[in-house]
Scaffold this active site. Sequence first.
Site, PDB file in Angstrom:
ATOM      1  N   ASP A   1     -10.755   2.145  -3.109  1.00 48.34           N
ATOM      2  CA  ASP A   1     -11.392   0.960  -2.519  1.00 48.34           C
ATOM      3  C   ASP A   1     -12.809   0.802  -3.068  1.00 48.34           C
ATOM      4  O   ASP A   1     -13.557   1.776  -3.129  1.00 48.34           O
ATOM      5  CB  ASP A   1     -11.452   1.097  -0.999  1.00 48.34           C
TER       6      ASP A   1
ATOM      7  N   ASP B   1       0.833  -1.208   0.000  1.00 53.11           N
ATOM      8  CA  ASP B   1       0.000   0.000   0.000  1.00 53.11           C
ATOM      9  C   ASP B   1       0.871   1.262   0.000  1.00 53.11           C
ATOM     10  O   ASP B   1       2.101   1.183  -0.027  1.00 53.11           O
ATOM     11  CB  ASP B   1      -0.926  -0.055   1.232  1.00 53.11           C
TER      12      ASP B   1
HETATM   13  C1  GLA Z   1      -6.301   0.692   1.710  1.00 54.41           C
HETATM   14  C2  GLA Z   1      -6.424  -0.354   0.603  1.00 54.41           C
HETATM   15  C3  GLA Z   1      -7.425  -1.432   1.007  1.00 54.41           C
HETATM   16  C4  GLA Z   1      -7.006  -2.081   2.311  1.00 54.41           C
HETATM   17  C5  GLA Z   1      -6.807  -1.001   3.371  1.00 54.41           C
HETATM   18  C6  GLA Z   1      -6.190  -1.580   4.630  1.00 54.41           C
HETATM   19  O1  GLA Z   1      -7.488   1.410   1.886  1.00 54.41           O
HETATM   20  O2  GLA Z   1      -6.817   0.255  -0.602  1.00 54.41           O
HETATM   21  O3  GLA Z   1      -7.543  -2.417  -0.007  1.00 54.41           O
HETATM   22  O4  GLA Z   1      -5.836  -2.810   2.104  1.00 54.41           O
HETATM   23  O5  GLA Z   1      -5.953   0.046   2.929  1.00 54.41           O
HETATM   24  O6  GLA Z   1      -5.959  -0.607   5.609  1.00 54.41           O
END
Ligand code: GLA
Length: 393
Positions: free
Chosen positions: A205, A149
Amino acid sequence: MRKPIIALAFIATIAFAAKAQDKPITTTPPMGWMSWFPFIDKINEKKIMEVADAMVKSGLRDAGYKLLQLDDGWMAATRDKEGRQYADTSRFPHGMKYLADYLHARGLKIGIYSSNGTQTCAGYPGSYNHEELDAKTYAAWGIDYLKYDACGEKENHTDRELHTRMSKALRAIGRPIMFEICIFSSGDTHLWGAEIADMWRTGGDIVKFIERTPEVTYKNWYENLGQVVGKENYAGNGHWNDPDNLIVDYPRNNKQTYEEQKAQFSLWSVVSAPLILGNDVRNMFDATKQILLNKEIIAVDQDKATKPGSRVISDDQKEVWVKQLNDGSKAVVIFNKQDTEATLSLNFKDINVAKKAKIRDLWSHSDKGTFTDTYSAKIAPHGVNMIKLIAAK
Ligand code: GLA
């Protein structure tokens, strides 16, 4: 006299090893399950082992869903004395190697999560300035996949620079570990993603603010689908656009109809998205299994030509998506954009089919016969018709 031979053998081994590592681990989109949507960061060893058992028992593993990815929340709140990340001991009492062995013994792969800054998005220790150590730690545990991430502090470094650092660290350890770039704020990851990773997120997301349990509708996946439009030529052959997880059977406040969930599965397959489940597979309705285990649609996603499909029509009523398959046929998805049921037509000339085509419906699993110039189907609101079409004389 023996020295040159040893040296030659040594050079050959290095060359072979380098080549083997450059090769993608899978050439078709990864399939599996991820913990974030079902469990948020409330994950533990017991839940993951139960999920593994459910993947086997339900037939999901044998249908191709082999990767179990532990998302944010697997770590302890701090690093250990040697500076290593480690699994939270109250939630993972036997540690990560034990869990990896459990999954591997069941024919599954294990994925893990970290971030390129000082902290992950949920506030656990990120990998910034620990890339080599973390890559070695993951390899020692037997990890097969890393989702990386972009949260946390990172001084003046760019995400591209830091993701490249981790990619290099992974490639240097000698264990093939798939690498996913998760930079949801960046619109350009697809331009360079294939240089350093197996797959990359193409947007945000699919369900935002999950802790606050927002209503989940077809609009969640429809927005993410829009983010892969025009990016198809950057993906293929072991490198994938990832519009985020499947939200079929999403566990909180799911307002999608059954037809809308079938639509997401169809469209994810036609764009060659990784098929990563976001539901609690320990408790699935038979109807959910029928979507996720549709072998004809999985085969479209996993097609050997590894060529992502593209959107060829988008008007007020519908979208038409087409994917060229290895056997010379085409997979076509007609998506009804409207809030009412509608009979929608596909014109063969729009998908480069001269006149006649044999058609198979991939949801009813039936051959529909041979059609000339057009094909029509009655389609539910925000639902799809998904067919396989082969030009005929
Ligand atoms: C981000 C990512 C998600 C998930 C969260 C975890 O928002 O895009 O897919 O992994 O972090 O904190």
